[in-house]
Every structure is written in C-alpha cells, then in structure tokens.
Design a protein around this motif. Structure first.
Motif, mmCIF file in Angstrom:
data_model
loop_
_atom_site.group_PDB
_atom_site.id
_atom_site.type_symbol
_atom_site.label_atom_id
_atom_site.label_comp_id
_atom_site.label_asym_id
_atom_site.label_seq_id
_atom_site.Cartn_x
_atom_site.Cartn_y
_atom_site.Cartn_z
ATOM 1 N N LEU A 1 0.296 -1.347 -0.502
ATOM 2 C CA LEU A 1 0.618 -0.542 0.226
ATOM 3 C C LEU A 1 1.017 1.599 -0.453
ATOM 4 O O LEU A 1 0.312 1.885 -0.680
ATOM 5 C CB LEU A 1 -0.743 0.069 0.712
ATOM 6 C CG LEU A 1 -1.783 1.147 1.371
ATOM 7 C CD1 LEU A 1 -2.931 1.093 -0.239
ATOM 8 C CD2 LEU A 1 -2.976 0.899 2.434
ATOM 9 N N PRO A 2 2.006 1.647 0.689
ATOM 10 C CA PRO A 2 2.683 2.463 0.937
ATOM 11 C C PRO A 2 3.278 3.112 -0.098
ATOM 12 O O PRO A 2 3.434 4.359 -1.143
ATOM 13 C CB PRO A 2 3.790 2.467 2.072
ATOM 14 C CG PRO A 2 2.863 1.540 2.907
ATOM 15 C CD PRO A 2 2.299 0.875 2.429
ATOM 16 N N HIS B 1 -9.093 -5.206 1.682
ATOM 17 C CA HIS B 1 -7.451 -5.957 1.247
ATOM 18 C C HIS B 1 -6.200 -5.653 1.603
ATOM 19 O O HIS B 1 -5.701 -5.315 1.308
ATOM 20 C CB HIS B 1 -7.875 -5.461 -0.529
ATOM 21 C CG HIS B 1 -8.306 -7.144 -1.053
ATOM 22 N ND1 HIS B 1 -7.396 -8.012 -1.750
ATOM 23 C CD2 HIS B 1 -9.839 -7.000 -1.112
ATOM 24 C CE1 HIS B 1 -8.609 -8.925 -2.508
ATOM 25 N NE2 HIS B 1 -10.171 -8.364 -2.130
ATOM 26 N N ASP B 2 -6.822 -3.724 2.066
ATOM 27 C CA ASP B 2 -5.463 -2.960 2.295
ATOM 28 C C ASP B 2 -4.717 -2.848 3.600
ATOM 29 O O ASP B 2 -3.913 -2.236 3.698
ATOM 30 C CB ASP B 2 -5.933 -1.125 2.496
ATOM 31 C CG ASP B 2 -6.752 -1.166 1.033
ATOM 32 O OD1 ASP B 2 -5.770 -1.141 0.441
ATOM 33 O OD2 ASP B 2 -7.353 -0.496 1.163
ATOM 34 N N ARG B 3 -5.623 -4.247 4.093
ATOM 35 C CA ARG B 3 -4.909 -4.960 5.728
ATOM 36 C C ARG B 3 -4.001 -6.187 5.469
ATOM 37 O O ARG B 3 -3.629 -6.838 5.882
ATOM 38 C CB ARG B 3 -5.502 -5.484 7.077
ATOM 39 C CG ARG B 3 -7.215 -4.247 6.649
ATOM 40 C CD ARG B 3 -7.282 -2.913 7.660
ATOM 41 N NE ARG B 3 -7.664 -1.540 7.161
ATOM 42 C CZ ARG B 3 -7.337 -1.054 8.874
ATOM 43 N NH1 ARG B 3 -6.727 -0.788 8.975
ATOM 44 N NH2 ARG B 3 -8.968 -0.034 8.799
ATOM 45 N N TRP B 4 -4.377 -6.905 4.274
ATOM 46 C CA TRP B 4 -3.971 -8.333 3.842
ATOM 47 C C TRP B 4 -2.193 -8.358 3.847
ATOM 48 O O TRP B 4 -1.375 -6.428 3.416
ATOM 49 C CB TRP B 4 -3.699 -8.223 2.217
ATOM 50 C CG TRP B 4 -5.659 -9.005 2.423
ATOM 51 C CD1 TRP B 4 -6.166 -8.873 2.743
ATOM 52 C CD2 TRP B 4 -6.244 -9.937 1.543
ATOM 53 N NE1 TRP B 4 -7.361 -9.931 2.836
ATOM 54 C CE2 TRP B 4 -7.154 -10.182 0.890
ATOM 55 C CE3 TRP B 4 -5.122 -10.028 0.241
ATOM 56 C CZ2 TRP B 4 -8.508 -11.067 0.824
ATOM 57 C CZ3 TRP B 4 -6.171 -11.545 -0.901
ATOM 58 C CH2 TRP B 4 -7.464 -11.755 -0.009
ATOM 59 N N GLN C 1 -0.418 -1.959 11.901
ATOM 60 C CA GLN C 1 0.661 -1.849 11.688
ATOM 61 C C GLN C 1 0.215 -0.740 10.014
ATOM 62 O O GLN C 1 0.721 0.349 10.135
ATOM 63 C CB GLN C 1 1.120 -3.116 11.147
ATOM 64 C CG GLN C 1 2.352 -2.557 10.029
ATOM 65 C CD GLN C 1 3.658 -1.922 10.833
ATOM 66 O OE1 GLN C 1 3.401 -2.637 11.888
ATOM 67 N NE2 GLN C 1 4.219 -1.221 10.196
ATOM 68 N N VAL C 2 -1.092 -1.003 9.461
ATOM 69 C CA VAL C 2 -1.477 -0.725 8.400
ATOM 70 C C VAL C 2 -1.700 0.861 8.728
ATOM 71 O O VAL C 2 -1.549 1.759 7.571
ATOM 72 C CB VAL C 2 -2.046 -1.278 7.198
ATOM 73 C CG1 VAL C 2 -3.471 -0.145 6.490
ATOM 74 C CG2 VAL C 2 -1.577 -2.698 6.968
ATOM 75 N N HIS D 1 -4.069 12.322 1.896
ATOM 76 C CA HIS D 1 -5.590 12.119 2.429
ATOM 77 C C HIS D 1 -6.135 10.729 3.089
ATOM 78 O O HIS D 1 -6.776 10.347 2.382
ATOM 79 C CB HIS D 1 -5.663 13.641 2.494
ATOM 80 C CG HIS D 1 -5.752 14.844 2.329
ATOM 81 N ND1 HIS D 1 -4.845 15.341 2.567
ATOM 82 C CD2 HIS D 1 -5.223 15.250 0.491
ATOM 83 C CE1 HIS D 1 -4.180 16.282 2.365
ATOM 84 N NE2 HIS D 1 -4.365 15.882 0.512
ATOM 85 N N TRP D 2 -5.524 10.354 4.479
ATOM 86 C CA TRP D 2 -6.413 8.976 4.932
ATOM 87 C C TRP D 2 -7.725 9.320 5.572
ATOM 88 O O TRP D 2 -7.404 9.967 6.572
ATOM 89 C CB TRP D 2 -5.256 8.760 5.516
ATOM 90 C CG TRP D 2 -6.329 7.221 6.846
ATOM 91 C CD1 TRP D 2 -6.468 6.534 5.860
ATOM 92 C CD2 TRP D 2 -5.946 7.071 7.325
ATOM 93 N NE1 TRP D 2 -7.598 5.133 6.405
ATOM 94 C CE2 TRP D 2 -6.837 5.592 7.309
ATOM 95 C CE3 TRP D 2 -5.360 7.014 8.268
ATOM 96 C CZ2 TRP D 2 -7.169 4.689 8.675
ATOM 97 C CZ3 TRP D 2 -5.525 6.050 9.962
ATOM 98 C CH2 TRP D 2 -5.784 5.057 9.883
ATOM 99 N N LEU D 3 -8.536 9.681 5.256
ATOM 100 C CA LEU D 3 -10.195 9.826 6.104
ATOM 101 C C LEU D 3 -10.638 9.184 7.010
ATOM 102 O O LEU D 3 -10.944 9.628 7.114
ATOM 103 C CB LEU D 3 -10.899 9.843 4.828
ATOM 104 C CG LEU D 3 -10.841 10.725 3.602
ATOM 105 C CD1 LEU D 3 -11.962 10.552 2.208
ATOM 106 C CD2 LEU D 3 -10.634 11.979 4.088
ATOM 107 N N GLY D 4 -9.649 8.049 6.930
ATOM 108 C CA GLY D 4 -9.176 7.082 7.930
ATOM 109 C C GLY D 4 -9.535 7.867 9.725
ATOM 110 O O GLY D 4 -9.356 7.756 10.553
ATOM 111 N N ASP D 5 -8.838 9.341 9.462
ATOM 112 C CA ASP D 5 -7.748 9.624 10.708
ATOM 113 C C ASP D 5 -9.010 10.547 11.387
ATOM 114 O O ASP D 5 -8.513 11.850 12.186
ATOM 115 C CB ASP D 5 -6.542 9.738 9.969
ATOM 116 C CG ASP D 5 -5.816 10.343 11.263
ATOM 117 O OD1 ASP D 5 -6.194 9.628 11.745
ATOM 118 O OD2 ASP D 5 -4.242 10.590 10.595
#
Ligand SMILES: [Fe+2]
Ligand SMILES: [Fe+2]
Length: 270
Positions: free
Chosen positions: A46-47, A68-71, A77-78, A93-97
């Motif tokens: 991902l990064p 899938h982004d956590r696989w 960690q992700v 910009h990660w909206l999950g923040d």
C-alpha cells in the motif's frame, strides 16, 4: 470548480510495475483531485503503490482503506503506515483519520468501515469464508477457532464490533460537518443491502453478511434526515449501482475489475 474523480477497489497490487503511475497520469486527465474508497492494494504494498499513483496523478488523493488494504499485515500496522505516509506526502489524505476536508462548498470525510454480519444469512453456521481472516493478523486466532473448532462466535463478534466501531467513528466525524452544506462521505463496504451491488444485482443472502455494513447505514441516515444533502461513496462488491436511502441521502457504489482500474464518476464541486 474542482473535478473530483471517484475510484474504488483499484487493487494496484494486481498491476505490472510502472502501470500504477501511468494510471495516475490518466486519472489526472479527468480529475483535479480524487477519492478512492478502499481496496487500493494490499497492506504490504500500500505505501509504495499509493506513492506511485500520487506521483502520476500529482493532485490531492483522498482515500479510505478496504479489507484488502490490511492483507499481509495488520490493522495496527497499516494504520501506523498510513499516518507516516501521509505525514511525508502532503497530497495524500487518509480519511480514516477523522478529518473533514472542504472542497468548494462540499465537505469530504469518511471512515474505512467493515462488513458487520448483520444482513442476509447470519446464522452461527457460516457458509462463506473470507480470505481476510487468514490474511490479516488480528483475525488469525478467531479464524482458527471457526475453521478448526467450528466455534464462530468470536469471529462474528469481531465483525460486529468492527462495524460498530466504524459507525461510532462516522458519528464523530459527521458531528464536525455543517448540516447546511453538502457532504461527500467515503467508506469501503456498502452501508445498505440496496447499495450492495454484485455482478449487476443486489448481493444474495449468502454474501450479504460480508457485503454490507448495516451499523454504519443507521448512523448515516440518522445524520442525513435533517441535513442539506449526503452522498455516500462505496465499493467492495465490484459492481456499480445507486440507492436513494432518504430524500437527502444518496449512495453511489462503484464498479471495479482486478487488473483494470477505472474512474467511476467525476463530481464537479464548486
Ligand atoms: Fe475489492
Ligand atoms: Fe473489499
């Protein structure tokens, strides 16, 4: 005016080297900024893939994370990786923040979300197994109990908790929004059965427990009922469709195909 391109389930890990950046350049021809509603790549890729995409796209990239982004990694960690990545790249910009962004008159926010086993065939005898449960660190123990011992309750409890957590996060982020102005809300899993489009139809009872986030749907409708307008963007099931949940709440589910990412819609925000 800002042209905001809506993408979902880009699965960049399925592309050959160099193709992610090239795709970013192509998206740039349609959008000044873009929002991606999860399943961008896998946790371990991902990064690098987000960076490649942004290098090609060059504009602001808003995103939430999908399953899938956590696989090949873990939730913890992700999330740590995303905070570091976004701190070093001012255009990611990660909206999950939990932040609300203003694009013209529109407010953009979201939550990652998760399927919460509340819709369709939800007996304790699970007929479907998701790869997430052996690909993501935090699931491995409850998955072992379910597959070897047939004891599914801890797994179901974990799915319900993930859904509820996303609903709580949504309530918190929406509380920061101005109800008199439109909101675009991004999440990965469709928050209603009627928005869970798979292969051109509403998902069947067997898959609905894994293709809906019902707890989130309640919170979104509760907020939207006296708001100016809420548009929810989601993906996960790889088929396109729309659902008018309330007169003031529209849900757009994006289509996707492994190895062939696309732009679903472009919103002109003024
Ligand atoms: Fe996906
Ligand atoms: Fe997904």
């Amino acid at each position: 005016m800002t042209r905001l391109a809506f993408l979902t389930d880009t699965h960049f890990d399925c592309l050959d080297p160099g193709k992610t950046q090239k795709f970013g350049r192509w998206v740039k021809s349609m959008g000044d900024a873009c929002v991606i509603t999860g399943d961008i790549a896998t946790g371990d890729t991902l990064p690098a893939r987000l960076t490649e995409f942004q290098n090609g796209f060059e504009g602001e990239v808003y995103f939430v994370l999908g399953n899938h982004d956590r696989w090949k990694s873990s939730f913890a960690q992700v999330e740590k990786d995303m905070r570091i990545l976004c701190a070093y790249n001012a255009n990611l910009h990660w909206l999950g923040d939990g932040k609300v962004y203003q694009i013209g008159h529109t407010q953009l926010c979201g939550v990652d979300g998760w399927y919460d086993y509340q819709c369709g065939d939800i007996t304790e005898r699970m007929r479907v197994g998701m790869n997430d449960w052996h690909e993501i660190e935090e699931f491995k123990k409850v998955n072992a109990l379910a597959t070897m011992g047939g004891y599914t309750k801890p797994l179901i409890d974990m799915l319900r908790e993930l859904g509820q957590d996303s609903a709580i996060q949504a309530r918190e982020v929406l509380a920061k929004c101005d109800k008199t102005k439109p909101v675009l809300f991004a999440t990965h899993v469709p928050p209603f059965k009627e928005a869970s489009w798979h292969e051109g139809k509403i998902s069947n009872d067997q898959y609905l427990p894994f293709y809906t986030n019902i707890a989130l749907g309640y919170v979104l409708n509760e907020w939207a009922k006296d708001a100016q307008y809420l548009t929810t963007l989601c993906g996960h099931c790889h088929s396109a469709g729309t659902y008018q949940a309330l007169p003031t709440h529209h849900v757009v589910t994006g289509a996707a195909e492994y190895g062939n990412p696309r732009v679903n819609t472009v919103f002109n925000l003024s």
